[in-house]
Design an enzyme around this catalytic site. Structure first.
Site, PDB file in Angstrom:
ATOM      1  N   GLN A 109       0.889  -1.065   0.095  1.00 21.79           N
ATOM      2  CA  GLN A 109       0.062  -0.005   0.046  1.00 21.79           C
ATOM      3  C   GLN A 109       0.787   1.324  -0.041  1.00 21.79           C
ATOM      4  OE1 GLN A 109      -3.371  -0.741   3.163  1.00 21.79           O
ATOM      5  NE2 GLN A 109      -1.893  -2.188   3.374  1.00 21.79           N
ATOM      6  N   ASN A 110       2.145   0.998  -0.019  1.00 24.02           N
ATOM      7  CA  ASN A 110       3.127   2.371   0.148  1.00 24.02           C
ATOM      8  C   ASN A 110       3.488   2.855  -1.154  1.00 24.02           C
ATOM      9  OD1 ASN A 110       3.227   1.506   2.900  1.00 24.02           O
ATOM     10  ND2 ASN A 110       5.155   0.310   2.731  1.00 24.02           N
ATOM     11  N   VAL A 111       3.526   3.994  -1.134  1.00 19.09           N
ATOM     12  CA  VAL A 111       3.935   4.898  -2.348  1.00 19.09           C
ATOM     13  C   VAL A 111       5.339   5.130  -2.453  1.00 19.09           C
ATOM     14  CG1 VAL A 111       1.576   5.887  -2.628  1.00 19.09           C
ATOM     15  CG2 VAL A 111       3.400   7.295  -1.211  1.00 19.09           C
ATOM     16  N   HIS A 127      -1.491   1.394  -4.451  1.00 16.48           N
ATOM     17  CA  HIS A 127      -1.773   2.803  -4.095  1.00 16.48           C
ATOM     18  C   HIS A 127      -1.199   3.924  -4.950  1.00 16.48           C
ATOM     19  CE1 HIS A 127      -4.249   1.542  -0.200  1.00 16.48           C
ATOM     20  NE2 HIS A 127      -4.817   1.281  -1.333  1.00 16.48           N
ATOM     21  N   CYS A 138      -4.751  15.859 -18.232  1.00 12.99           N
ATOM     22  CA  CYS A 138      -4.479  14.832 -19.353  1.00 12.99           C
ATOM     23  C   CYS A 138      -3.998  13.646 -19.058  1.00 12.99           C
ATOM     24  CB  CYS A 138      -4.112  15.723 -20.704  1.00 12.99           C
ATOM     25  SG  CYS A 138      -2.170  15.749 -20.440  1.00 12.99           S
ATOM     26  N   GLY A 203       2.788  -4.755   9.078  1.00 11.61           N
ATOM     27  CA  GLY A 203       2.990  -3.032   9.245  1.00 11.61           C
ATOM     28  C   GLY A 203       1.660  -2.417   8.691  1.00 11.61           C
TER      29      GLY A 203
HETATM   30  C1  BV8 Z   1     -11.948   3.689  -3.648  1.00 10.31           C
HETATM   31  C2  BV8 Z   1      -1.928   6.541  -1.257  1.00 10.31           C
HETATM   32  C3  BV8 Z   1     -13.992   4.072  -5.028  1.00 10.31           C
HETATM   33  C4  BV8 Z   1      -1.983   8.204  -0.970  1.00 10.31           C
HETATM   34  C5  BV8 Z   1      -3.837   5.485  -0.001  1.00 10.31           C
HETATM   35  C6  BV8 Z   1     -15.291   0.063   2.440  1.00 10.31           C
HETATM   36  C7  BV8 Z   1     -15.445   0.396   3.647  1.00 10.31           C
HETATM   37  C8  BV8 Z   1     -15.101   1.673   4.161  1.00 10.31           C
HETATM   38  C9  BV8 Z   1     -14.356   2.754   3.438  1.00 10.31           C
HETATM   39  C10 BV8 Z   1     -14.480   2.490   2.164  1.00 10.31           C
HETATM   40  C11 BV8 Z   1     -14.733   1.028   1.722  1.00 10.31           C
HETATM   41  N1  BV8 Z   1     -14.396   1.102   0.324  1.00 10.31           N
HETATM   42  C12 BV8 Z   1     -13.933   2.193   0.055  1.00 10.31           C
HETATM   43  C13 BV8 Z   1     -13.844   3.042   1.236  1.00 10.31           C
HETATM   44  C14 BV8 Z   1     -13.377   4.424   1.083  1.00 10.31           C
HETATM   45  C15 BV8 Z   1     -11.823   4.439   1.220  1.00 10.31           C
HETATM   46  C16 BV8 Z   1     -11.402   3.685   2.548  1.00 10.31           C
HETATM   47  O1  BV8 Z   1     -10.997   2.801   2.817  1.00 10.31           O
HETATM   48  N2  BV8 Z   1     -11.362   4.722   3.745  1.00 10.31           N
HETATM   49  C17 BV8 Z   1     -10.957   4.509   4.861  1.00 10.31           C
HETATM   50  C18 BV8 Z   1     -10.149   5.451   5.623  1.00 10.31           C
HETATM   51  C19 BV8 Z   1     -12.180   4.031   5.817  1.00 10.31           C
HETATM   52  N3  BV8 Z   1     -11.141   3.913   0.192  1.00 10.31           N
HETATM   53  C20 BV8 Z   1     -10.933   4.322  -0.929  1.00 10.31           C
HETATM   54  O2  BV8 Z   1     -11.221   5.559  -1.074  1.00 10.31           O
HETATM   55  C21 BV8 Z   1     -10.097   3.782  -1.962  1.00 10.31           C
HETATM   56  N4  BV8 Z   1     -10.721   3.894  -3.315  1.00 10.31           N
HETATM   57  O3  BV8 Z   1     -12.587   3.248  -2.859  1.00 10.31           O
HETATM   58  O4  BV8 Z   1     -12.628   4.214  -4.705  1.00 10.31           O
HETATM   59  C22 BV8 Z   1     -13.908   4.069  -6.449  1.00 10.31           C
HETATM   60  C23 BV8 Z   1     -13.997   2.572  -6.869  1.00 10.31           C
HETATM   61  C24 BV8 Z   1     -14.179   2.401  -8.427  1.00 10.31           C
HETATM   62  C25 BV8 Z   1     -13.825   3.647  -9.156  1.00 10.31           C
HETATM   63  C26 BV8 Z   1     -13.907   4.770  -8.666  1.00 10.31           C
HETATM   64  C27 BV8 Z   1     -13.717   5.036  -7.045  1.00 10.31           C
HETATM   65  C28 BV8 Z   1      -8.620   4.238  -2.188  1.00 10.31           C
HETATM   66  C29 BV8 Z   1      -7.820   4.067  -1.120  1.00 10.31           C
HETATM   67  C30 BV8 Z   1      -6.454   4.347  -1.244  1.00 10.31           C
HETATM   68  C31 BV8 Z   1      -5.844   5.828  -0.907  1.00 10.31           C
HETATM   69  N5  BV8 Z   1      -4.739   6.009  -0.940  1.00 10.31           N
HETATM   70  N6  BV8 Z   1      -2.429   6.002  -0.017  1.00 10.31           N
HETATM   71  C32 BV8 Z   1      -0.935   8.736  -0.146  1.00 10.31           C
HETATM   72  O5  BV8 Z   1      -0.043   7.885   0.253  1.00 10.31           O
HETATM   73  O6  BV8 Z   1      -0.758   9.867   0.259  1.00 10.31           O
HETATM   74  S1  BV8 Z   1      -4.188   4.676   1.397  1.00 10.31           S
HETATM   75  C33 BV8 Z   1      -2.855   5.108   2.628  1.00 10.31           C
HETATM   76  O7  BV8 Z   1      -3.329   4.935   3.893  1.00 10.31           O
HETATM   77  C34 BV8 Z   1      -1.927   3.955   2.518  1.00 10.31           C
HETATM   78  O8  BV8 Z   1      -1.590   3.470   1.132  1.00 10.31           O
HETATM   79  C35 BV8 Z   1      -2.512   2.823   3.248  1.00 10.31           C
HETATM   80  O9  BV8 Z   1      -3.342   2.131   2.692  1.00 10.31           O
HETATM   81  C36 BV8 Z   1      -3.250   3.619   4.234  1.00 10.31           C
HETATM   82  C37 BV8 Z   1      -2.596   3.557   5.621  1.00 10.31           C
HETATM   83  O10 BV8 Z   1      -2.623   2.608   6.060  1.00 10.31           O
HETATM   84  P1  BV8 Z   1      -1.394   1.587   6.615  1.00 10.31           P
HETATM   85  O11 BV8 Z   1      -0.291   1.364   5.489  1.00 10.31           O
HETATM   86  O12 BV8 Z   1      -1.744   0.427   7.098  1.00 10.31           O
HETATM   87  O13 BV8 Z   1      -0.437   2.449   7.773  1.00 10.31           O
HETATM   88  P2  BV8 Z   1      -0.979   2.968   8.977  1.00 10.31           P
HETATM   89  O14 BV8 Z   1      -0.356   4.295   9.349  1.00 10.31           O
HETATM   90  O15 BV8 Z   1      -2.712   3.138   9.042  1.00 10.31           O
HETATM   91  O16 BV8 Z   1      -0.787   1.744  10.194  1.00 10.31           O
HETATM   92  C38 BV8 Z   1       0.571   1.422  10.255  1.00 10.31           C
HETATM   93  C39 BV8 Z   1       0.615   0.050  10.839  1.00 10.31           C
HETATM   94  O17 BV8 Z   1       1.746  -0.113  11.318  1.00 10.31           O
HETATM   95  C40 BV8 Z   1       0.106   0.362  12.487  1.00 10.31           C
HETATM   96  O18 BV8 Z   1      -1.007  -0.754  12.438  1.00 10.31           O
HETATM   97  C41 BV8 Z   1       1.375   0.320  13.318  1.00 10.31           C
HETATM   98  O19 BV8 Z   1       0.984  -0.420  14.472  1.00 10.31           O
HETATM   99  C42 BV8 Z   1       2.068  -0.579  12.609  1.00 10.31           C
HETATM  100  N7  BV8 Z   1       3.701  -0.206  12.625  1.00 10.31           N
HETATM  101  C43 BV8 Z   1       4.027   0.889  13.110  1.00 10.31           C
HETATM  102  N8  BV8 Z   1       5.707   0.732  12.944  1.00 10.31           N
HETATM  103  C44 BV8 Z   1       5.791  -0.759  12.630  1.00 10.31           C
HETATM  104  C45 BV8 Z   1       4.600  -1.373  12.438  1.00 10.31           C
HETATM  105  N9  BV8 Z   1       4.546  -2.395  12.011  1.00 10.31           N
HETATM  106  C46 BV8 Z   1       5.681  -3.317  11.968  1.00 10.31           C
HETATM  107  N10 BV8 Z   1       6.932  -2.871  12.297  1.00 10.31           N
HETATM  108  C47 BV8 Z   1       6.960  -1.358  12.599  1.00 10.31           C
HETATM  109  N11 BV8 Z   1       8.181  -0.739  13.028  1.00 10.31           N
HETATM  110 ZN    ZN Z   2      -1.882  17.710 -19.348  1.00 13.26          ZN
END
Ligand code: BV8
Ligand code: ZN
Length: 267
Positions: A109-111, A127, A138, A203
């Site tokens: 999921q990381n960019v 993502h 465009c 993670g």
């Molecule tokens: C879409 C790129 C429709 C940008 C990202 C169903 C239910 C509810 C909501 C939805 C659903 N379906 C869709 C939705 C809406 C939405 C969504 O999920 N919202 C959430 C907030 C509820 N989803 C969307 O909008 C998706 N698109 O549905 O489009 C559609 C369909 C067809 C046609 C048109 C439209 C798009 C989702 C993608 C968004 N972009 N990233 C950017 O990076 O700026 S998401 C982004 O956030 C990341 O990529 C990642 O996915 C997410 C963050 O999560 P994690 O990576 O898990 O990171 P986080 O910080 O949360 O947690 C870190 C974890 O690591 C923790 O648990 C921590 O304990 C642990 N950790 C910490 N240190 C360590 C560790 N683990 C191991 N070792 C360590 N040292």
């Molecule tokens: Zn353009």
């Protein structure tokens, strides 16, 4: 670090055997795998100029339309952090795992490009990628100038460049909330999750969809699910094994336990 089983081994023998004998392993990573490289996770509080904004609110097409310089500045700040960062032992272990199992699929999921910089090939970026900007209007791909962007610690607004083709604003090559995932990547991820016999979820808070569906799909199709995360997540309930540790420590240790000689021999 990990729950010692009754024979004092760091990992349960059954789990180690499942990894050692796996035919097709899928590794699903989130921001936590890059945390030990100094790349902030989405859970981490935003700092500087971004402290006033919720990451999920900034990472949207509407936020970019409303204030392109704020959003572009945020991504330039993140890109600088990623370019200054280095892969950590968790990224290295994922790359080494490819040489230990018959088939490995890395889904992230990381960019950031830390998996690739650690040597992983064919990484499925659900993502998008920070390093692949394009025109918001465009879609024409655009190339960043060479070098690390010189962004102040606290961040700043940066006006996005103009597209040479249509003069529209250049946007980061990431998938924003409300935008669909790249179709090929999503289809490949679905097929790998349904076809693997072991998934390592590393993670990720598993809160963002549809990526968060992949572990359940793997379990539903008979795969073993192992989670590596120091915190509890929604996956705790479906994982066969939860390893409550930091990925950069836990994954190399798991590889050493599963594969004679572990990483060193292969690195
Ligand atoms: C879409 C790129 C429709 C940008 C990202 C169903 C239910 C509810 C909501 C939805 C659903 N379906 C869709 C939705 C809406 C939405 C969504 O999920 N919202 C959430 C907030 C509820 N989803 C969307 O909008 C998706 N698109 O549905 O489009 C559609 C369909 C067809 C046609 C048109 C439209 C798009 C989702 C993608 C968004 N972009 N990233 C950017 O990076 O700026 S998401 C982004 O956030 C990341 O990529 C990642 O996915 C997410 C963050 O999560 P994690 O990576 O898990 O990171 P986080 O910080 O949360 O947690 C870190 C974890 O690591 C923790 O648990 C921590 O304990 C642990 N950790 C910490 N240190 C360590 C560790 N683990 C191991 N070792 C360590 N040292
Ligand atoms: Zn353009």
């Amino acid at each position: 670090m990990n729950d010692m089983n009754d024979s004092g081994a760091l990992f349960s023998g059954q789990m180690v055997a499942a990894l050692r004998h796996a035919r097709h392993v899928v590794v699903l990573t989130g921001a936590g795998v890059s945390a030990e490289s100094g790349v902030p996770t989405f859970r981490d509080a935003q700092t500087g100029l971004w402290a006033r904004y919720d990451a999920t609110a900034l990472a949207t097409p509407d936020a970019f339309r409303a204030d392109p310089a704020l959003v572009w500045g945020w991504y330039e700040w993140r890109r600088a952090a990623v370019m200054r960062a280095a892969p950590n032992p968790a990224h290295a272990a994922v790359a080494a795992l490819a040489r230990q199992v018959p088939e490995l699929t890395v889904i992230t999921q990381n960019v950031d490009d830390l998996h690739e910089r650690a040597g992983s090939a064919g990484v499925i970026h659900l993502h998008g990628r920070l390093m692949q900007p394009r025109c918001f209007q465009c879609g024409t791909p655009w190339r960043y100038p060479a070098g690390v962007p010189d962004e102040p610690e606290g961040g700043r607004r940066v006006t996005p460049p103009d597209c040479p083709r249509c003069a529209g604003p250049i946007r980061p090559g990431v998938v924003w909330f409300g935008e669909g995932l790249p179709a090929d990547e999503w289809q490949s991820a679905l097929a790998a999750a349904a076809g693997c016999d072991l998934m390592l979820a590393i993670g990720t808070s598993a809160l963002v969809y549809p990526a968060a569906e992949l572990p359940q799909i793997a379990v539903n199709t008979g795969a073993t699910l192992v989670q590596i995360n120091p915190q509890a997540t929604s996956l705790d309930g479906i994982a066969h094994w939860n390893l409550p540790g930091a990925a950069g420590i836990t994954l190399p240790a798991l590889l050493r336990a599963a594969f004679v000689g572990g990483m060193n021999e292969t690195a």
